[in-house]
Design a protein around this motif. Structure first.
Motif, PDB file in Angstrom:
ATOM      1  N   PRO A  14     -16.207  -0.740 -14.658  1.00 20.02           N
ATOM      2  CA  PRO A  14     -17.444  -0.980 -13.818  1.00 20.02           C
ATOM      3  C   PRO A  14     -17.689  -2.255 -13.389  1.00 20.02           C
ATOM      4  CG  PRO A  14     -17.342   0.479 -15.761  1.00 20.02           C
ATOM      5  CD  PRO A  14     -16.305   0.198 -15.981  1.00 20.02           C
ATOM      6  N   ASP A  15     -17.061  -3.367 -13.980  1.00 18.50           N
ATOM      7  CA  ASP A  15     -17.326  -4.770 -13.764  1.00 18.50           C
ATOM      8  C   ASP A  15     -16.395  -5.074 -12.812  1.00 18.50           C
ATOM      9  OD1 ASP A  15     -19.344  -5.045 -15.444  1.00 18.50           O
ATOM     10  OD2 ASP A  15     -17.847  -5.723 -17.334  1.00 18.50           O
ATOM     11  N   ASP A  16     -15.306  -4.494 -12.186  1.00 18.50           N
ATOM     12  CA  ASP A  16     -14.449  -4.852 -11.273  1.00 18.50           C
ATOM     13  C   ASP A  16     -15.058  -5.589 -10.052  1.00 18.50           C
ATOM     14  OD1 ASP A  16     -12.035  -4.070 -12.358  1.00 18.50           O
ATOM     15  OD2 ASP A  16     -12.068  -1.869 -11.298  1.00 18.50           O
ATOM     16  N   LYS A  17     -16.220  -5.175  -9.458  1.00 18.01           N
ATOM     17  CA  LYS A  17     -16.766  -6.022  -8.399  1.00 18.01           C
ATOM     18  C   LYS A  17     -17.524  -6.836  -8.515  1.00 18.01           C
ATOM     19  CE  LYS A  17     -16.356  -2.147  -4.727  1.00 18.01           C
ATOM     20  NZ  LYS A  17     -15.568  -1.552  -5.145  1.00 18.01           N
ATOM     21  N   ARG A  18     -17.922  -7.077 -10.083  1.00 19.92           N
ATOM     22  CA  ARG A  18     -18.746  -8.030 -10.469  1.00 19.92           C
ATOM     23  C   ARG A  18     -18.005  -9.514 -10.805  1.00 19.92           C
ATOM     24  NH1 ARG A  18     -20.932 -10.153 -14.986  1.00 19.92           N
ATOM     25  NH2 ARG A  18     -19.343  -8.937 -16.460  1.00 19.92           N
ATOM     26  N   ASN A  19     -17.907 -10.336  -9.511  1.00 23.54           N
ATOM     27  CA  ASN A  19     -17.474 -11.670  -9.666  1.00 23.54           C
ATOM     28  C   ASN A  19     -17.958 -12.369  -8.534  1.00 23.54           C
ATOM     29  OD1 ASN A  19     -15.445 -11.480  -7.462  1.00 23.54           O
ATOM     30  ND2 ASN A  19     -14.915  -9.573  -8.249  1.00 23.54           N
ATOM     31  N   VAL A  38     -15.969 -14.448  -6.665  1.00 21.05           N
ATOM     32  CA  VAL A  38     -14.916 -14.919  -5.842  1.00 21.05           C
ATOM     33  C   VAL A  38     -15.343 -14.621  -4.402  1.00 21.05           C
ATOM     34  CG1 VAL A  38     -12.575 -14.427  -5.071  1.00 21.05           C
ATOM     35  CG2 VAL A  38     -13.299 -14.549  -7.711  1.00 21.05           C
ATOM     36  N   ARG A  39     -15.180 -15.719  -3.706  1.00 15.20           N
ATOM     37  CA  ARG A  39     -15.465 -15.700  -2.431  1.00 15.20           C
ATOM     38  C   ARG A  39     -14.035 -15.762  -1.367  1.00 15.20           C
ATOM     39  NH1 ARG A  39     -15.529 -20.476   0.726  1.00 15.20           N
ATOM     40  NH2 ARG A  39     -15.456 -22.415  -0.423  1.00 15.20           N
ATOM     41  N   VAL A  40     -13.084 -16.130  -1.949  1.00 14.31           N
ATOM     42  CA  VAL A  40     -11.813 -16.284  -0.961  1.00 14.31           C
ATOM     43  C   VAL A  40     -10.697 -15.988  -1.958  1.00 14.31           C
ATOM     44  CG1 VAL A  40     -11.914 -18.892  -0.845  1.00 14.31           C
ATOM     45  CG2 VAL A  40     -10.534 -17.455   0.786  1.00 14.31           C
ATOM     46  N   ALA A  41      -9.862 -15.488  -1.901  1.00 11.48           N
ATOM     47  CA  ALA A  41      -8.308 -15.294  -2.507  1.00 11.48           C
ATOM     48  C   ALA A  41      -7.332 -16.034  -1.455  1.00 11.48           C
ATOM     49  CB  ALA A  41      -8.101 -13.973  -2.851  1.00 11.48           C
ATOM     50  N   ILE A  42      -6.575 -17.025  -2.020  1.00 16.80           N
ATOM     51  CA  ILE A  42      -5.635 -17.771  -1.202  1.00 16.80           C
ATOM     52  C   ILE A  42      -4.470 -17.611  -1.877  1.00 16.80           C
ATOM     53  CG2 ILE A  42      -5.069 -19.968  -0.207  1.00 16.80           C
ATOM     54  CD1 ILE A  42      -7.924 -20.983  -0.841  1.00 16.80           C
ATOM     55  N   GLY A  43      -3.248 -17.149  -0.997  1.00 16.91           N
ATOM     56  CA  GLY A  43      -2.055 -17.066  -1.401  1.00 16.91           C
ATOM     57  C   GLY A  43      -1.092 -16.459  -0.500  1.00 16.91           C
ATOM     58  N   ASN A  44       0.060 -16.104  -1.137  1.00 14.71           N
ATOM     59  CA  ASN A  44       1.122 -15.229  -0.256  1.00 14.71           C
ATOM     60  C   ASN A  44       1.763 -14.558  -0.954  1.00 14.71           C
ATOM     61  OD1 ASN A  44       2.983 -16.929  -1.593  1.00 14.71           O
ATOM     62  ND2 ASN A  44       2.732 -18.509  -0.151  1.00 14.71           N
ATOM     63  N   GLY A  45       2.324 -13.362  -0.192  1.00 14.92           N
ATOM     64  CA  GLY A  45       3.237 -12.211  -0.808  1.00 14.92           C
ATOM     65  C   GLY A  45       2.317 -11.072  -1.160  1.00 14.92           C
ATOM     66  N   LEU A  46       0.991 -10.828  -0.242  1.00 14.82           N
ATOM     67  CA  LEU A  46       0.271  -9.723  -0.675  1.00 14.82           C
ATOM     68  C   LEU A  46       0.707  -8.643   0.140  1.00 14.82           C
ATOM     69  CD1 LEU A  46      -2.035  -8.295  -1.978  1.00 14.82           C
ATOM     70  CD2 LEU A  46      -3.617  -9.577  -0.638  1.00 14.82           C
ATOM     71  N   ARG A  47       1.187  -7.748  -0.381  1.00 15.26           N
ATOM     72  CA  ARG A  47       1.963  -6.562   0.451  1.00 15.26           C
ATOM     73  C   ARG A  47       0.840  -5.792   1.262  1.00 15.26           C
ATOM     74  NH1 ARG A  47       5.836  -8.554   2.402  1.00 15.26           N
ATOM     75  NH2 ARG A  47       6.752  -6.378   2.733  1.00 15.26           N
ATOM     76  N   GLN A  58     -10.894  -4.372  -1.670  1.00 13.55           N
ATOM     77  CA  GLN A  58     -12.128  -3.560  -1.803  1.00 13.55           C
ATOM     78  C   GLN A  58     -12.650  -3.512  -3.283  1.00 13.55           C
ATOM     79  OE1 GLN A  58     -11.276   0.053   0.240  1.00 13.55           O
ATOM     80  NE2 GLN A  58     -11.374  -1.128   2.407  1.00 13.55           N
ATOM     81  N   ARG A  59     -11.587  -3.179  -4.059  1.00 14.90           N
ATOM     82  CA  ARG A  59     -11.682  -2.927  -5.509  1.00 14.90           C
ATOM     83  C   ARG A  59     -12.384  -4.080  -6.039  1.00 14.90           C
ATOM     84  NH1 ARG A  59      -7.616  -1.206 -10.170  1.00 14.90           N
ATOM     85  NH2 ARG A  59      -8.747  -1.773 -12.097  1.00 14.90           N
ATOM     86  N   PHE A  60     -12.074  -5.304  -5.857  1.00 13.40           N
ATOM     87  CA  PHE A  60     -12.542  -6.525  -6.401  1.00 13.40           C
ATOM     88  C   PHE A  60     -13.434  -7.191  -5.476  1.00 13.40           C
ATOM     89  CE2 PHE A  60      -8.238  -5.775  -8.635  1.00 13.40           C
ATOM     90  CZ  PHE A  60      -8.847  -5.557  -9.880  1.00 13.40           C
TER      91      PHE A  60
END
Length: 623
Positions: free
Chosen positions: A329-334, A336-345, A354-356
């Motif tokens: 139930p807490d998956d969306k409770r954060n 975080v405004r941006v995720a930065i990285g590489n290799g996300l398929r 969407q989940r997070f």
């Protein structure tokens, strides 16, 4: 009063201008995007240049943050807070101690640690003295570790309290002593034969080293050595100049990173993404980082919620691991405004976002030593950027036809590279210029030269060969397709096939070994596979081979599959052929030869049959 005629004239001008603008947008729909990109790029270059013109480098940005607010939280590590002032004090002490031991500008110190505050203040302390730092992969052992110290001409090796790393260094202490490489430890509870400098630091001044001590540094000088896998069999030491480090530090300014942000760093600091980009971004913005010793699937989101994390850095494998957790139930409770990285398929991109509840996925493309950078700014699934014809021209990159066997461009009858059509995959190459430098590697100059493509389109030009297959679609979105050559990526680490082949071939029962990477359904990157010729199958022990390989290589580099061959095909220049083996993969029903897999549960290599294959592809067998 304005006359009706004047109003009518203005209306005609306005209407004409609107029509012209509309026509331009129709003919070239990237105008607004290009304008914003160019403006952003100029601002970025201005920030970097303003500092470099004054001989101000990364450590100066850190000292600015300290002066601005020494009580500001800099690092949160295992629920302990370290302010900018705390880290500065320890960095000053180390700088004064190293100076007292005779170290000076240009000398190299190697750091071998897991993520912890000691890593940060050790680097900053050496940097205050104008020393170079080699960030060593803590998975390396024996010859590979020694080679890293040799090619960087390290004078000192800095260790923190960890039994495994202490043991690793104890095994090569004799070789390091022969090379006059000192070994310092700090925070160690266990007794070691190395010099523990805790008492030295406790009794030394915490006053800042005068800035004049490092005033001779040039922006073209090496600041950091960051290691990347290569075809030589050993990690290659990429030269990161002060110029390049400053560019990395300012890379994410367009995302509005500011002093109120809190960044979560769980990737190892020896990775350029964690050190050059994320750590650099925190210092540049005088913000806060939560530093995790290692990535933990179970602690990740708890840490993010507890500390109000606003920025996370990832590699694709991290995202897949987090998605494997049961929904909560807490998956969306954060925050975080941006995720930065590489290799996300692409297959998990939307699910992860969407989940997070992450507003922006800032997927970027860039190599540690490369001179090309691109980033996704509009959440287009799978893309690493959008580069219009104008931006493509200004950037100076091309996607060209290539030979899978040699990983080199295919030339036309005039000896020139041939760009691919939009929507067709090709090899990404990037023009080398004064501002888009390729600074090469320490050690053997041939390593640097092999990455340069000369006379690609005109006589005298020089391009950096990324070794990556990319695709630019009809809308000018850029996508990563595959990696060429003798390197593959598994569990977030680059693996050099030549290095693994050499280790495998040294086992007494093996005559030949050809190592390559194969795709595993549901997994990012490629798993290592070795086609081997054994001297005598009747006496060959898979158990003994398992014990040998796990004691010789990091887990991520150990072959996950074995294919027993009678002989191994070679090219006319006696290089092992890999492309057909890569395509055939590890499916037991499609391959006639005997197959084995890395049986993590039983700690051996077990026969790979249909049942074992099924467990692997559905994720029930750990590799």
């Amino acid at each position: 009063m304005t006359s009706p005629g004047a109003i009518d004239k203005r209306l005609k001008v306005a209407t004409g201008a609107a029509a012209a603008a509309g026509l331009v947008r129709f003919l070239y729909p990237y105008l607004e995007r290009d304008y914003n990109a160019i403006r952003s790029g100029r601002a970025f270059a201005k920030f970097v240049k303003a500092n470099l013109d004054k001989n101000r480098y990364f450590v100066d940005l850190f000292e600015d943050a300290v002066e601005q607010d020494p009580y500001k939280t800099f690092i949160i590590y295992e629920n302990t807070i370290y302010t900018y002032g705390d880290i500065n004090t320890m960095a000053n002490k180390l700088a004064n101690f190293a100076r007292g031991q005779g170290f000076k500008v240009g000398d190299c110190a190697a750091i071998l640690m897991y993520n912890e505050p000691t890593y940060i203040w050790s680097y900053l302390g050496f940097a205050k003295l104008g020393m170079k730092c080699a960030f060593i992969n803590y998975n390396l052992r024996a010859e590979s570790l020694i080679n890293c110290l040799d090619v960087t001409d390290a004078k000192i090796l800095m260790l923190a309290d960890d039994p495994r790393l202490l043991s690793t260094v104890e095994n090569i202490a004799g070789e390091l002593e022969q090379r006059n490489i000192g070994i310092w430890t700090t925070g160690c509870n266990a007794k070691t034969k190395f010099r523990n400098i805790d008492d030295d630091l406790a009794n030394i001044s915490d006053q800042a080293i005068p800035r004049e001590v490092r005033s001779a540094i040039l922006y073209s000088d090496v600041s950091i050595y960051s290691f990347t896998s290569g075809t030589t069999g050993h990690p290659k030491a990429a030269r990161i100049s002060y110029f390049r480090q400053m560019r990395g530090t300012f890379t994410f300014h367009t995302l509005g990173v500011n002093s109120n942000d809190c960044t979560y760093i769980c990737m190892p600091l020896y990775h350029s993404s964690a050190s050059l980009l994320s750590f650099g971004s925190v210092v540049r913005s005088a913000s806060t980082m939560v530093l995790a010793r290692k990535f933990s699937i179970h602690k990740f989101w708890d840490d993010c919620r507890r500390h109000g994390i606003t920025i996370i850095f990832y590699i694709g494998e991290i995202c897949r691991y987090l998605l494997s957790l049961p929904e909560h139930p807490d998956d969306k409770r954060n925050s975080v405004r941006v995720a930065i990285g590489n290799g996300l398929r692409p297959d998990i991109w939307k699910r992860f976002q969407q989940r997070f509840n992450i507003p922006l996925i800032h997927e970027f493309y860039g190599a540690t030593e490369g001179n090309f950078y691109s980033a996704n700014t509009d959440n287009t699934v799978g893309a690493v950027g959008r580069l219009s014809p104008l931006i493509k021209y200004l950037t100076g990159f091309h996607v060209v036809k290539f030979d899978y066997e040699t990983a080199e461009p295919v030339r036309d009858s005039k000896g020139r590279c041939m760009p691919t059509k939009l929507g067709t995959a090709g090899l990404l190459i990037k023009l080398i210029t004064e501002t888009a430098r390729f600074e090469g590697y320490a050690g053997n100059k041939d390593l640097t030269e092999k990455k340069i493509i000369r006379n690609a389109f005109v006589d005298g030009d020089a391009y950096f060969n990324t070794g990556d297959v990319m695709m630019l679609d009809k809308n000018y979105y850029l996508y990563f397709v595959d990696r060429l050559g003798d390197t593959f990526r598994w569990k977030g680490e680059n693996v050099a096939t030549t290095e693994v082949s050499d280790i495998v071939s040294m086992f007494p029962g093996i005559a030949e070994a050809n190592v390559y990477g194969v795709k595993v359904p549901g997994q990012d990157g490629r798993a290592g596979m070795a086609a081997i010729v054994v001297k005598d199958e009747s006496t060959f022990s898979m158990q003994e081979f398992h014990n040998y390989i796990t004691s010789s290589l990091p887990l991520y580099a150990c072959p996950k599959f074995l294919r027993i061959m009678k002989n191994i095909d070679k090219t006319v220049t006696f290089k092992y052929r890999k492309i057909d083996l890569v395509r055939e993969g590890f499916h037991p029903e499609k391959i006639k030869q005997k197959l084995y897999f890395y049986d993590f549960e039983n700690k051996t290599y077990s026969p790979l049959d249909g049942a074992a294959y099924s467990k692997i592809v559905i994720g029930k067998a750990r590799l």
